[in-house]
Design an enzyme around this catalytic site. Structure first.
Site, short mmCIF file in Angstrom:
data_model
loop_
_atom_site.label_atom_id
_atom_site.label_comp_id
_atom_site.label_asym_id
_atom_site.label_seq_id
_atom_site.Cartn_x
_atom_site.Cartn_y
_atom_site.Cartn_z
N THR A 1 17.52 -29.86 -81.97
CA THR A 1 16.16 -29.78 -81.06
C THR A 1 15.96 -29.30 -82.52
O THR A 1 15.88 -28.09 -83.10
CB THR A 1 16.48 -29.04 -79.88
OG1 THR A 1 14.89 -29.07 -79.00
CG2 THR A 1 17.07 -27.62 -79.76
N ALA B 1 15.45 -23.61 -73.39
CA ALA B 1 14.07 -23.68 -74.20
C ALA B 1 12.39 -24.24 -73.65
O ALA B 1 12.92 -25.67 -73.87
CB ALA B 1 13.95 -24.01 -75.58
N CYS C 1 17.30 -33.62 -78.84
CA CYS C 1 18.18 -34.27 -77.65
C CYS C 1 18.84 -35.64 -77.81
O CYS C 1 19.34 -35.72 -76.45
CB CYS C 1 17.68 -33.86 -76.61
SG CYS C 1 17.33 -32.24 -76.49
#
Length: 237
Positions: free
Chosen positions: A77, A155, A171
């Site tokens: 990410t 996040a 992801c």
């Protein structure tokens, strides 16, 4: 420190130090308060323990930003300005010793934030971790738990520049886009979506402030904790 841009390596070191101290207290049959760190990061890519470099679309030897492989779960990410990152360091012995419950609870925090503050209908997707609005992923979650003490966390894209996500498969999910609160509010600003008209004229700083306040409030409600703002000597040194 939610208004600050903290280097990833520094925040990662803080977490590991706090976790080690917490485990030392547990071994002595003592305990201390949980810790909640909220901040923004300087631009960085991070990978989880099992992340595949196939999901990185650039030469890892010539990364546009710093690149770290960490001990959290999840795939690659991006973190950067405009994204609020929350690191809860909590002892699940006093909550529920169930990692599935913990992940779903972090998702619940974000779902409540998006609903209560921005009138956005957010959801989970079966088999995936994170929070979506429509087909766009607004929040990523990656955790580590050691002796039932958690670290790493979530996040949430608030005013984030999403272009760095184009350099990776976020992801590891190929068929879904990432999004941000600011972007979705802009898209719906001329519609009749309930509540979004209230956010047409606010700037990025105000949007971060609103989101941070809501994140902390909803975290406390979901986990049934009280928050006391007490800067740690570790974090201000």
């Amino acid at each position: 420190m939610y208004k600050e841009l903290v280097p990833y390596a520094k925040a990662w070191s803080w977490q590991k130090t706090i976790v080690d101290e917490r485990k030392a207290h547990i071994e002595r049959d003592e305990d201390v308060a949980d810790t909640l760190i909220v901040l923004q990061h300087q631009p960085v890519y991070t990978l989880g323990t099992g992340s595949s470099e196939e999901n990185i679309l650039f030469d890892v030897k010539n990364s546009p930003f710093e690149l770290y492989r960490t001990e959290r779960g999840g795939e690659v990410t991006y973190h950067g300005p405009g994204q609020l990152v929350m690191y809860p360091i909590i002892n699940l012995r006093y909550h529920k010793m169930d990692l599935h419950w913990y992940l779903r609870s972090l998702e619940e925090v974000i779902i409540r934030v998006l609903s209560s503050s921005f009138s956005m209908e957010a959801s989970r997707i079966d088999g995936l971790t994170g929070v979506w609005v429509g087909g766009r992923k607004l929040a990523a979650i990656g955790i580590r738990v050691s002796q039932w003490v958690t670290y790493h966390g979530l996040a949430l894209n608030v005013t984030t520049d999403l272009s760095p996500f184009q350099q990776i498969v976020p992801c590891g999910i190929h068929d879904r886009q990432v999004g941000s609160i600011k972007g979705l509010l802009r898209e719906h600003s001329h519609s009749n979506s309930r509540g979004t008209e209230n956010y047409q004229d606010i700037d990025d700083v105000q949007l971060i402030d609103i989101t941070h306040k809501s994140l902390v409030k909803e975290f406390c409600e979901v986990f049934q904790v009280d928050l006391q703002c007490k800067p740690s000597p570790l974090l201000i040194s």
